[in-house]
Design a protein around this motif. Structure first.
Motif, PDB file in Angstrom:
ATOM      1  N   LEU A 135       0.845  -1.221   0.000  1.00 24.07           N
ATOM      2  CA  LEU A 135       0.000   0.000   0.000  1.00 24.07           C
ATOM      3  C   LEU A 135       0.866   1.251   0.000  1.00 24.07           C
ATOM      4  O   LEU A 135       2.060   1.186   0.341  1.00 24.07           O
ATOM      5  CB  LEU A 135      -0.900  -0.018   1.232  1.00 24.07           C
ATOM      6  CG  LEU A 135      -1.926  -1.143   1.243  1.00 24.07           C
ATOM      7  CD1 LEU A 135      -2.553  -1.266   2.621  1.00 24.07           C
ATOM      8  CD2 LEU A 135      -2.983  -0.893   0.211  1.00 24.07           C
ATOM      9  N   GLN A 186       2.851   4.543   1.038  1.00 18.16           N
ATOM     10  CA  GLN A 186       3.390   4.977   2.312  1.00 18.16           C
ATOM     11  C   GLN A 186       4.124   6.291   2.108  1.00 18.16           C
ATOM     12  O   GLN A 186       4.364   6.733   0.998  1.00 18.16           O
ATOM     13  CB  GLN A 186       4.326   3.929   2.909  1.00 18.16           C
ATOM     14  CG  GLN A 186       5.519   3.582   2.045  1.00 18.16           C
ATOM     15  CD  GLN A 186       6.431   2.620   2.755  1.00 18.16           C
ATOM     16  OE1 GLN A 186       6.816   2.848   3.892  1.00 18.16           O
ATOM     17  NE2 GLN A 186       6.777   1.528   2.097  1.00 18.16           N
ATOM     18  N   GLU A 198      -1.005   2.538   5.208  1.00 23.04           N
ATOM     19  CA  GLU A 198      -2.414   2.541   5.575  1.00 23.04           C
ATOM     20  C   GLU A 198      -3.036   1.158   5.400  1.00 23.04           C
ATOM     21  O   GLU A 198      -2.801   0.467   4.409  1.00 23.04           O
ATOM     22  CB  GLU A 198      -3.190   3.555   4.734  1.00 23.04           C
ATOM     23  CG  GLU A 198      -4.680   3.631   5.102  1.00 23.04           C
ATOM     24  CD  GLU A 198      -5.439   4.633   4.249  1.00 23.04           C
ATOM     25  OE1 GLU A 198      -4.795   5.247   3.366  1.00 23.04           O
ATOM     26  OE2 GLU A 198      -6.646   4.789   4.454  1.00 23.04           O
ATOM     27  N   ASP A 199      -3.820   0.771   6.391  1.00 23.32           N
ATOM     28  CA  ASP A 199      -4.657  -0.410   6.295  1.00 23.32           C
ATOM     29  C   ASP A 199      -6.111   0.071   6.334  1.00 23.32           C
ATOM     30  O   ASP A 199      -6.628   0.441   7.390  1.00 23.32           O
ATOM     31  CB  ASP A 199      -4.382  -1.365   7.451  1.00 23.32           C
ATOM     32  CG  ASP A 199      -5.238  -2.630   7.393  1.00 23.32           C
ATOM     33  OD1 ASP A 199      -6.125  -2.701   6.515  1.00 23.32           O
ATOM     34  OD2 ASP A 199      -5.024  -3.524   8.230  1.00 23.32           O
ATOM     35  N   SER A 224      -8.776  -1.688   5.458  1.00 20.01           N
ATOM     36  CA  SER A 224      -9.685  -2.816   5.332  1.00 20.01           C
ATOM     37  C   SER A 224     -10.825  -2.782   6.345  1.00 20.01           C
ATOM     38  O   SER A 224     -11.839  -3.460   6.169  1.00 20.01           O
ATOM     39  CB  SER A 224      -8.918  -4.132   5.493  1.00 20.01           C
ATOM     40  OG  SER A 224      -8.297  -4.195   6.773  1.00 20.01           O
ATOM     41  N   TYR A 277      -2.768   2.463  10.681  1.00 21.86           N
ATOM     42  CA  TYR A 277      -1.497   2.746  10.020  1.00 21.86           C
ATOM     43  C   TYR A 277      -0.384   1.931  10.682  1.00 21.86           C
ATOM     44  O   TYR A 277      -0.222   1.970  11.913  1.00 21.86           O
ATOM     45  CB  TYR A 277      -1.189   4.244  10.082  1.00 21.86           C
ATOM     46  CG  TYR A 277      -2.249   5.071   9.397  1.00 21.86           C
ATOM     47  CD1 TYR A 277      -2.189   5.334   8.033  1.00 21.86           C
ATOM     48  CD2 TYR A 277      -3.354   5.541  10.118  1.00 21.86           C
ATOM     49  CE1 TYR A 277      -3.183   6.067   7.405  1.00 21.86           C
ATOM     50  CE2 TYR A 277      -4.353   6.274   9.489  1.00 21.86           C
ATOM     51  CZ  TYR A 277      -4.264   6.521   8.134  1.00 21.86           C
ATOM     52  OH  TYR A 277      -5.258   7.249   7.503  1.00 21.86           O
ATOM     53  N   ASP A 278       0.367   1.212   9.851  1.00 19.10           N
ATOM     54  CA  ASP A 278       1.477   0.395  10.330  1.00 19.10           C
ATOM     55  C   ASP A 278       2.777   1.178  10.192  1.00 19.10           C
ATOM     56  O   ASP A 278       3.081   1.722   9.114  1.00 19.10           O
ATOM     57  CB  ASP A 278       1.576  -0.903   9.539  1.00 19.10           C
ATOM     58  CG  ASP A 278       0.376  -1.813   9.773  1.00 19.10           C
ATOM     59  OD1 ASP A 278      -0.191  -1.748  10.893  1.00 19.10           O
ATOM     60  OD2 ASP A 278       0.010  -2.573   8.857  1.00 19.10           O
ATOM     61  N   ARG A 326       1.152  -0.409  15.318  1.00 19.21           N
ATOM     62  CA  ARG A 326      -0.065  -0.056  14.581  1.00 19.21           C
ATOM     63  C   ARG A 326      -0.703   1.140  15.288  1.00 19.21           C
ATOM     64  O   ARG A 326      -0.824   1.159  16.513  1.00 19.21           O
ATOM     65  CB  ARG A 326      -1.017  -1.240  14.497  1.00 19.21           C
ATOM     66  CG  ARG A 326      -2.349  -0.907  13.846  1.00 19.21           C
ATOM     67  CD  ARG A 326      -3.057  -2.141  13.332  1.00 19.21           C
ATOM     68  NE  ARG A 326      -2.456  -2.592  12.070  1.00 19.21           N
ATOM     69  CZ  ARG A 326      -3.080  -3.378  11.196  1.00 19.21           C
ATOM     70  NH1 ARG A 326      -4.306  -3.833  11.445  1.00 19.21           N
ATOM     71  NH2 ARG A 326      -2.500  -3.735  10.079  1.00 19.21           N
TER      72      ARG A 326
END
Length: 548
Positions: free
Chosen positions: A15, A17, A236-237, A239, A245-246, A272
């Protein structure tokens, strides 16, 4: 791992970043070695952020595993490193000790209380590190109690403007990256200023109990440097209902010593985050791994005592034995300091573990109950460069007991720490193995008479079988307990001979050139002693044969 004979049969003596991900500074590459025994510290290591190289990935061995065809744990194929610490050194037990890696000779059941097995894990560090975070540097001892309350960072602080409704993904992520770094900086300041409120403000309330324990462990060990740097992310996640955000974080830390001059240790771990109207907060924190994690303070509530030369930490359940542990550690450190011929350690860090902690700290690399302790060289970011820096030593006190066993284990391990501290190019090869282990044995043995050396009987029997006739080679998978113990004893006697015959200063120069700086012994022997290495080894093996 070879054992000695029991007392009953031996005489005793993806994704998008944010742009600008951290470029992790790398330790300088080590020179290639000519021997097939090549230590992991000499191998190139591809650094990857946590989560990018999971256990079981191609080319990766499970923690503690030895690839086929490589009998000694230190003999790893070039370019192949397991995700856990890599043992390249193993010390056999004292009389009555059990076998570890090597099949024992037939003998009566050993007395577990007599077992003293020291395992030295001289590890090629594979942690990440970031550039130093410039800023606040307190003097830990005189700091007042902090008064940082509430949120660590108010949303919108910093130099990157808050993104508008039409902002691109890269603009949003750049803003969130800076916000996360501000939160981390404020949290580090809170820790060093001893403000629990400021420390916890960086975490979601669901983490407060866990992170209160971490705060108390770190402050008990008198943390003096805690520099965060974002290594990668945010990623960004989207889902779920709320975007998360990781972020991978690099951390350089020290205990007790001033932040400006201490030798830092580095870790990298995944986090996270949630971003909302209250700002950025961590909702998950992973432990460090992939080479040198987790560190004990990440996973265990510790209490610690600080002496003149050591930080000694034990699980909270052992607090009643803390003073005893500190006394043993301080005495071992005073003994080791006599061997600071190269660079004197700024502070020895010693962790005392029960079986439960021993199976967890630094990856729980040892499955065998016969392994009682190890020493781990750590890399750290110092003066903006990632380099060999400090050591952590872990003792399994449930296995050593609190008496002479623990004392001997710590003396041997700190012998490795003082002789290899910040070594620029550790050389753990066929021509230096006997020096590395021999000098640690020599430091533990101290100024006792030669005939009182605990392995002397095994050396005698091993030599009678033809061992150490022309060389002193590392143990391998074909060795029984007699051969393993005999080889360590030969290493001790070899170091004893070199010091008694040519002087400690010459040996220190020879050890420094070979074991610390990577010069082959055949070259260093001419430089230091003016003779062939083969001639020196002939003298050593003749002395061993005459002595036993």
């Amino acid at each position: 791992m070879p054992g000695q004979r029991s007392a009953s049969d031996a005489p005793r003596p993806v994704l998008p970043q944010a742009e600008g991900d951290l470029g992790i500074p790398q330790a300088a590459p080590m020179p290639p070695m000519i021997e097939p025994t090549q230590p992991p510290s000499a191998l190139p290591v591809d650094m990857a952020a946590p989560g990018m190289m999971p256990p079981g990935a191609p080319g990766m061995a499970p923690p503690g595993a030895v690839p086929p065809g490589y009998g000694h744990p230190g003999q790893m194929p070039p370019g192949q490193l397991p995700p856990g610490p890599i043992p390249v050194s193993a010390m056999p037990p004292w009389p009555g000790g059990p076998a570890g890696y090597y099949a024992p000779r037939p003998e009566p059941r050993r007395n577990r209380l007599a077992t003293i097995l020291v395992v030295v894990a001289l590890v090629a560090s594979s942690v990440f590190a970031g550039a130093l975070v410039n800023g606040w540097r307190p003097g830990f001892a005189d700091n007042p109690t902090g008064t940082i309350d509430g949120l660590a960072v108010e949303p919108g602080e910093g130099t990157v403007p808050s993104p508008g409704p039409d902002a691109s993904a890269s603009e949003i992520l750049a803003y969130l990256r800076e916000q996360a770094q501000l939160v981390l900086d404020a949290q580090a300041e809170s820790l060093l200023n001893r403000s629990i409120d400021g420390w916890l403000a960086a975490y979601d309330p669901t983490l407060h109990t866990q992170m209160t324990g971490r705060y108390e462990s770190l402050t008990s060990m008198q943390v003096s440097r805690f520099d965060y740097q974002i290594a990668s992310g945010p990623i960004e996640d989207a889902s779920g209902a709320v975007p998360l955000y990781d972020i991978s974080i690099a951390l350089s830390y020290c205990f007790v010593e001033p932040a400006e001059t201490c030798k830092a240790a580095d870790i990298v771990f995944d986090t996270r985050w949630r971003a909302d109207d209250d700002g950025m907060r961590m909702i998950e924190v992973q432990n460090s791994e992939f080479g040198q994690g987790p560190h004990p303070w990440e996973v265990t509530d510790l209490v610690a005592a600080v002496g003149e030369r050591t930080v000694t930490a034990v699980p909270a359940s052992m607090e009643a034995r803390l003073d005893e542990a500190l006394a043993v550690s301080e005495a071992a450190a005073e003994n080791a300091d006599q061997w600071a011929y190269w660079e004197k350690p700024d502070r020895y860090v010693i962790y005392i573990a029960s079986d439960e902690e021993f199976d967890t700290w630094f990856g729980g690399m040892w499955d065998s109950e016969d392994v009682l302790g190890f020493a781990l060289p750590l890399n750290g970011t110092n003066d903006g460069e990632r380099q060999p820096s400090t050591y952590a030593t872990v003792m399994g006190v449930d296995r050593t007991g609190w008496g002479e066993g623990l004392t001997s284990v710590i003396r041997h391990e700190l012998g490795h720490a003082v002789t290899l501290w910040a070594a620029p190019s550790e050389r753990y090869a066929d021509d230096t193995w006997w020096m590395v282990e021999g000098v640690a044995e020599y430091i533990d043995h101290g100024d006792r008479a030669l005939e009182d050396y605990d392995r002397m009987w095994d050396v005698r029997d091993y030599v009678a079988q033809g061992g150490c006739a022309a060389d002193i080679l590392p143990p391998d998978e074909d060795d029984d307990t007699l051969a393993g113990s005999g080889k360590y004893g030969c290493g001790f006697l070899g170091v004893h001979y070199m010091i008694e015959t040519y002087g400690v200063d010459a040996f220190a120069e020879f050890f420094g050139l070979t074991a610390r700086e990577g010069t082959p012994a055949v070259d260093a022997a001419q430089t230091v002693y003016g003779k062939d290495y083969a001639a020196l080894m002939e003298e050593i093996t003749a002395f061993i044969a005459q002595t036993v």
